[in-house]
Design a protein around this motif. Structure first.
Motif, PDB file in Angstrom:
ATOM      1  N   ILE A  32       0.835  -1.202   0.000  1.00  0.00           N
ATOM      2  CA  ILE A  32       0.000   0.000   0.000  1.00  0.00           C
ATOM      3  C   ILE A  32       0.873   1.256   0.000  1.00  0.00           C
ATOM      4  O   ILE A  32       1.812   1.378   0.789  1.00  0.00           O
ATOM      5  CB  ILE A  32      -0.935  -0.006   1.237  1.00  0.00           C
ATOM      6  CG1 ILE A  32      -1.907  -1.182   1.165  1.00  0.00           C
ATOM      7  CG2 ILE A  32      -1.689   1.306   1.361  1.00  0.00           C
ATOM      8  CD1 ILE A  32      -2.805  -1.187  -0.061  1.00  0.00           C
ATOM      9  N   ALA A  33       0.546   2.167  -0.908  1.00  0.00           N
ATOM     10  CA  ALA A  33       1.271   3.438  -0.986  1.00  0.00           C
ATOM     11  C   ALA A  33       0.599   4.515  -0.150  1.00  0.00           C
ATOM     12  O   ALA A  33       1.259   5.420   0.360  1.00  0.00           O
ATOM     13  CB  ALA A  33       1.369   3.888  -2.442  1.00  0.00           C
ATOM     14  N   GLU A  34      -0.729   4.415  -0.011  1.00  0.00           N
ATOM     15  CA  GLU A  34      -1.466   5.455   0.712  1.00  0.00           C
ATOM     16  C   GLU A  34      -2.689   4.847   1.384  1.00  0.00           C
ATOM     17  O   GLU A  34      -3.445   4.096   0.767  1.00  0.00           O
ATOM     18  CB  GLU A  34      -1.907   6.545  -0.267  1.00  0.00           C
ATOM     19  CG  GLU A  34      -2.525   7.751   0.400  1.00  0.00           C
ATOM     20  CD  GLU A  34      -2.896   8.824  -0.619  1.00  0.00           C
ATOM     21  OE1 GLU A  34      -3.847   9.578  -0.334  1.00  0.00           O
ATOM     22  OE2 GLU A  34      -2.254   8.881  -1.680  1.00  0.00           O
ATOM     23  N   ALA A  35      -2.866   5.159   2.668  1.00  0.00           N
ATOM     24  CA  ALA A  35      -4.023   4.695   3.441  1.00  0.00           C
ATOM     25  C   ALA A  35      -4.755   5.907   4.002  1.00  0.00           C
ATOM     26  O   ALA A  35      -4.185   6.999   4.103  1.00  0.00           O
ATOM     27  CB  ALA A  35      -3.568   3.774   4.566  1.00  0.00           C
ATOM     28  N   PRO A  36      -6.019   5.750   4.389  1.00  0.00           N
ATOM     29  CA  PRO A  36      -6.795   6.899   4.876  1.00  0.00           C
ATOM     30  C   PRO A  36      -6.350   7.403   6.247  1.00  0.00           C
ATOM     31  O   PRO A  36      -5.863   6.649   7.084  1.00  0.00           O
ATOM     32  CB  PRO A  36      -8.227   6.344   4.961  1.00  0.00           C
ATOM     33  CG  PRO A  36      -8.222   5.072   4.207  1.00  0.00           C
ATOM     34  CD  PRO A  36      -6.830   4.549   4.253  1.00  0.00           C
ATOM     35  N   ASP A  37      -6.541   8.697   6.441  1.00  0.00           N
ATOM     36  CA  ASP A  37      -6.473   9.360   7.745  1.00  0.00           C
ATOM     37  C   ASP A  37      -5.193   9.060   8.528  1.00  0.00           C
ATOM     38  O   ASP A  37      -4.109   9.119   7.989  1.00  0.00           O
ATOM     39  CB  ASP A  37      -7.732   9.027   8.561  1.00  0.00           C
ATOM     40  CG  ASP A  37      -9.003   9.530   7.862  1.00  0.00           C
ATOM     41  OD1 ASP A  37      -8.889  10.457   7.039  1.00  0.00           O
ATOM     42  OD2 ASP A  37     -10.079   8.982   8.125  1.00  0.00           O
ATOM     43  N   GLU A  38      -5.363   8.707   9.802  1.00  0.00           N
ATOM     44  CA  GLU A  38      -4.204   8.585  10.684  1.00  0.00           C
ATOM     45  C   GLU A  38      -3.272   7.449  10.266  1.00  0.00           C
ATOM     46  O   GLU A  38      -2.053   7.571  10.388  1.00  0.00           O
ATOM     47  CB  GLU A  38      -4.649   8.380  12.141  1.00  0.00           C
ATOM     48  CG  GLU A  38      -3.478   8.451  13.112  1.00  0.00           C
ATOM     49  CD  GLU A  38      -3.893   8.385  14.562  1.00  0.00           C
ATOM     50  OE1 GLU A  38      -3.011   8.572  15.424  1.00  0.00           O
ATOM     51  OE2 GLU A  38      -5.085   8.153  14.845  1.00  0.00           O
ATOM     52  N   LEU A  39      -3.824   6.354   9.748  1.00  0.00           N
ATOM     53  CA  LEU A  39      -2.961   5.253   9.303  1.00  0.00           C
ATOM     54  C   LEU A  39      -2.061   5.732   8.160  1.00  0.00           C
ATOM     55  O   LEU A  39      -0.870   5.409   8.113  1.00  0.00           O
ATOM     56  CB  LEU A  39      -3.804   4.057   8.859  1.00  0.00           C
ATOM     57  CG  LEU A  39      -3.011   2.800   8.497  1.00  0.00           C
ATOM     58  CD1 LEU A  39      -2.227   2.284   9.704  1.00  0.00           C
ATOM     59  CD2 LEU A  39      -3.943   1.701   7.973  1.00  0.00           C
ATOM     60  N   MET A  42       0.746   7.832   9.576  1.00  0.00           N
ATOM     61  CA  MET A  42       1.800   6.984  10.152  1.00  0.00           C
ATOM     62  C   MET A  42       2.716   6.443   9.062  1.00  0.00           C
ATOM     63  O   MET A  42       3.936   6.367   9.236  1.00  0.00           O
ATOM     64  CB  MET A  42       1.176   5.820  10.918  1.00  0.00           C
ATOM     65  CG  MET A  42       0.473   6.187  12.179  1.00  0.00           C
ATOM     66  SD  MET A  42      -0.239   4.703  12.952  1.00  0.00           S
ATOM     67  CE  MET A  42      -1.114   5.443  14.304  1.00  0.00           C
ATOM     68  N   LEU A  43       2.121   6.074   7.934  1.00  0.00           N
ATOM     69  CA  LEU A  43       2.913   5.543   6.826  1.00  0.00           C
ATOM     70  C   LEU A  43       3.794   6.636   6.226  1.00  0.00           C
ATOM     71  O   LEU A  43       4.969   6.408   5.919  1.00  0.00           O
ATOM     72  CB  LEU A  43       1.979   4.956   5.760  1.00  0.00           C
ATOM     73  CG  LEU A  43       2.627   4.240   4.574  1.00  0.00           C
ATOM     74  CD1 LEU A  43       3.483   3.063   5.037  1.00  0.00           C
ATOM     75  CD2 LEU A  43       1.555   3.755   3.607  1.00  0.00           C
TER      76      LEU A  43
END
Length: 201
Positions: A32-39, A42-43
């Motif tokens: 995964i390159a991009e996850a929603p919101d706070e996760l 963190m990435l």
């Protein structure tokens, strides 16, 4: 969207935890390159080193120097919130429905179902997997085995459908049996036992 059920599983890597979720929760697989919101934050901030989506789990690896004892609750809550936004997850590489199907099939064949088939001397190889349809080839002891149909539908198909609910068809072909070698026995007479030639005196 209501909360998605999930639970953590330890892995061989102390920095990584596998979060088990229902099949089909996310429409993507792989890194995964991009996850929603706070996760996602963190990435981006490198507190989370990597996120990889499987057909029934999300693998999260913390950056070196971070620990699950300190960051675990925050990651759990961030993941729970992110799972409620499945369309906001962006894979590192383009992923289509066929990729998700192949990942589900690989998960099944690499797991306990594949182990069961191999333990009985059987072999299943993928011929094709696209448009929600799968074709496999059964070989080894699976060829002409009376229980092959049961294994195919009650075990393999059920496990695959659990990971990929949109499955339309699972079809199997058998490896062609090797051509039987026909043995021809020749009867050889002993010397001197041949019948006399009628043309000789």
């Amino acid at each position: 969207m209501s909360a998605v059920p999930m639970h953590p599983e330890a892995t061989d890597d102390p920095q990584a935890v596998r979060w088990v979720v229902p099949a089909g929760t996310l429409p993507v697989v792989g890194e995964i390159a991009e996850a929603p919101d706070e996760l996602g934050e963190m990435l981006r901030s490198e507190g989370v080193a990597a996120i990889e989506v499987e057909t029934r789990a999300v693998m999260i690896r913390l950056a070196d120097g971070r620990s699950w004892s300190r960051a675990g609750a925050r990651v759990r809550d961030a993941l729970a919130a992110a799972l409620r936004q499945p369309r906001e997850w962006r894979p590192a590489a383009a992923v289509g429905e066929d990729d998700v199907l192949r990942a589900a099939l690989r998960d099944v064949l690499d797991g306990s179902i594949g182990d069961y088939i191999r333990s009985h001397g059987g072999e299943v190889t993928v011929v094709s997997a696209h448009d929600r349809r799968v074709e496999v080839r059964m070989a080894g002891t699976c060829t002409h085995c009376p229980a092959a149909g049961f294994t195919l539908h009650s075990r393999l198909e059920a496990a695959l459908r659990d990971r990929f609910p949109g499955l339309v068809e699972l079809r199997a072909t058998e490896e062609p049996a090797k051509a039987a070698t026909r043995t021809t026995w020749l009867t050889l007479r002993r010397r001197g036992s041949c019948p006399p030639d009628p043309g000789r005196p």
